[in-house]
Design a protein around this motif. Structure first.
Motif, mmCIF file in Angstrom:
data_model
loop_
_atom_site.group_PDB
_atom_site.id
_atom_site.type_symbol
_atom_site.label_atom_id
_atom_site.label_comp_id
_atom_site.label_asym_id
_atom_site.label_seq_id
_atom_site.Cartn_x
_atom_site.Cartn_y
_atom_site.Cartn_z
ATOM 1 N N VAL A 144 14.656 -12.209 -24.002
ATOM 2 C CA VAL A 144 13.764 -13.027 -23.177
ATOM 3 C C VAL A 144 13.584 -12.394 -21.798
ATOM 4 N N HIS A 145 14.236 -11.232 -21.590
ATOM 5 C CA HIS A 145 14.178 -10.546 -20.300
ATOM 6 C C HIS A 145 13.113 -9.445 -20.321
ATOM 7 N N GLU A 146 12.892 -8.849 -19.158
ATOM 8 C CA GLU A 146 11.989 -7.708 -19.083
ATOM 9 C C GLU A 146 12.506 -6.615 -20.010
ATOM 10 N N HIS A 147 11.598 -5.999 -20.753
ATOM 11 C CA HIS A 147 12.029 -5.021 -21.747
ATOM 12 C C HIS A 147 10.991 -3.912 -21.908
ATOM 13 N N ILE A 148 11.370 -2.907 -22.674
ATOM 14 C CA ILE A 148 10.460 -1.825 -23.039
ATOM 15 C C ILE A 148 9.950 -2.113 -24.449
ATOM 16 N N ASP A 149 8.655 -1.936 -24.687
ATOM 17 C CA ASP A 149 8.095 -2.254 -26.002
ATOM 18 C C ASP A 149 8.629 -1.297 -27.075
ATOM 19 N N GLU A 150 8.221 -1.519 -28.305
ATOM 20 C CA GLU A 150 8.793 -0.771 -29.426
ATOM 21 C C GLU A 150 8.546 0.732 -29.328
ATOM 22 N N ASN A 151 7.326 1.122 -29.010
ATOM 23 C CA ASN A 151 7.036 2.555 -28.909
ATOM 24 C C ASN A 151 7.821 3.197 -27.769
ATOM 25 N N GLY A 152 7.848 2.511 -26.639
ATOM 26 C CA GLY A 152 8.605 3.031 -25.503
ATOM 27 C C GLY A 152 10.089 3.100 -25.790
ATOM 28 N N SER A 153 10.590 2.124 -26.544
ATOM 29 C CA SER A 153 12.017 2.097 -26.890
ATOM 30 C C SER A 153 12.375 3.239 -27.832
ATOM 31 N N LYS A 154 11.447 3.599 -28.711
ATOM 32 C CA LYS A 154 11.677 4.750 -29.588
ATOM 33 C C LYS A 154 11.788 6.027 -28.757
ATOM 34 N N ASN A 155 10.919 6.146 -27.763
ATOM 35 C CA ASN A 155 10.974 7.317 -26.886
ATOM 36 C C ASN A 155 12.273 7.344 -26.084
ATOM 37 N N LEU A 156 12.693 6.176 -25.590
ATOM 38 C CA LEU A 156 13.946 6.104 -24.839
ATOM 39 C C LEU A 156 15.120 6.496 -25.723
ATOM 40 N N ASP A 157 15.107 6.039 -26.956
ATOM 41 C CA ASP A 157 16.175 6.372 -27.893
ATOM 42 C C ASP A 157 16.258 7.882 -28.100
ATOM 43 N N GLN A 158 15.096 8.532 -28.158
ATOM 44 C CA GLN A 158 15.088 9.987 -28.318
ATOM 45 C C GLN A 158 15.598 10.676 -27.058
ATOM 46 N N ILE A 159 15.211 10.142 -25.896
ATOM 47 C CA ILE A 159 15.682 10.712 -24.627
ATOM 48 C C ILE A 159 17.205 10.675 -24.553
ATOM 49 N N LEU A 160 17.789 9.598 -25.046
ATOM 50 C CA LEU A 160 19.244 9.451 -25.031
ATOM 51 C C LEU A 160 19.931 10.517 -25.878
ATOM 52 N N LYS A 161 19.217 11.051 -26.849
ATOM 53 C CA LYS A 161 19.806 12.023 -27.773
ATOM 54 C C LYS A 161 19.510 13.466 -27.372
ATOM 55 N N LEU A 162 18.689 13.649 -26.339
ATOM 56 C CA LEU A 162 18.287 14.996 -25.942
ATOM 57 C C LEU A 162 19.118 15.525 -24.776
ATOM 58 N N SER A 163 19.060 16.836 -24.600
ATOM 59 C CA SER A 163 19.710 17.506 -23.473
ATOM 60 C C SER A 163 18.659 18.363 -22.775
ATOM 61 N N TYR A 164 19.050 19.031 -21.707
ATOM 62 C CA TYR A 164 18.103 19.903 -21.014
ATOM 63 C C TYR A 164 17.638 21.045 -21.920
#
Length: 241
Positions: free
Chosen positions: A176-196
């Protein structure tokens, strides 16, 4: 007491016609403010380039316990920038990262792990030759590990959106809080798994990159008290569009 330490320059402020106050994140003392006499004088032996945003330096200073301002005696570069100061895209990303650090780090206690992360990240960024448009996204998320609010969970069918307030991937029904939509959340999930090293694997356009950048800054707002707006974000969005 005369001390020597490594530092990362975050900010400088005009103090008088010839002097400045430099705010530096140091290895041994955390955030410190240094009075640099004569830095703005034409006769100064200290190069203004040493106080460029994110400069990696070694400092010798007179340190007084319980004082908020210390006197700088000597400063030298530990790494001469190869590209940050001459590449408009890199310099824009560097200004964003610098402002993010300046708004985020307030502690006057040493944090060696955080220092090494920033120091090595700046080195890596300066030496990166191509495909670095996602660097600030990786950096901003990795920085949250050291600030205490690294995202938890992952993007799944049952948790397809990221809850910015709770700092976790969540279900549509529960959030019920401010959130990132599904597409954005998929991108965030990928960012979490990436390195430089493999950040180029995140295939997004300038508009999407701007949206993710904005959401990450919103995430910081939710988790850092009195976190101020990042003014350089608008310029960065334009440069990376």
């Amino acid at each position: 007491m005369l001390v020597k330490t490594k530092g990362i320059v975050l900010h400088q402020l005009k103090y008088s016609e010839t002097s400045i106050i430099a705010k530096v994140f140091t290895l041994d003392y955390g955030i410190q403010s240094y009075l640099v006499k004569g830095a703005r004088s034409r006769k100064s032996k200290i190069s203004p380039a040493l106080f460029q945003a994110l400069s990696l330096v070694e400092i010798v200073a007179y340190r007084k316990e319980k004082s908020s301002l210390h006197h700088l005696k000597e400063i030298k570069s530990l790494h001469h920038f190869q590209s940050i100061s001459v590449d408009i895209v890199k310099s824009s990303i560097a200004i964003f990262i610098n402002e993010l650090l300046y708004r985020s780090i307030k502690e006057e206690e040493p944090n060696p792990a955080l220092f090494e992360f920033i120091f090595n990240s700046v080195m890596c960024f300066d030496l990166a030759e191509e495909k670095f448009a996602n660097f600030h996204l990786i950096f901003a998320i990795q920085l949250t590990k050291y600030l205490g609010f690294y995202p938890s969970g992952s993007n799944t069918k049952s948790t397809p959106i990221f809850n910015l307030v709770e700092g976790m991937f969540d279900s549509k029904l529960n959030c019920v809080h401010e959130h990132i939509d599904e597409n954005g959340s998929k991108n965030l999930d990928q960012i979490l798994k990436l390195s430089y090293e493999n950040m180029h694997q995140l295939k997004i356009n300038g508009e999407t990159r701007a949206e993710i950048s904005e959401k990450i800054i919103r995430y910081y707002h939710h988790h850092l008290p009195a976190f101020e707006n990042i003014k350089s974000l608008e310029v960065l969005k334009t440069v990376l569009s």
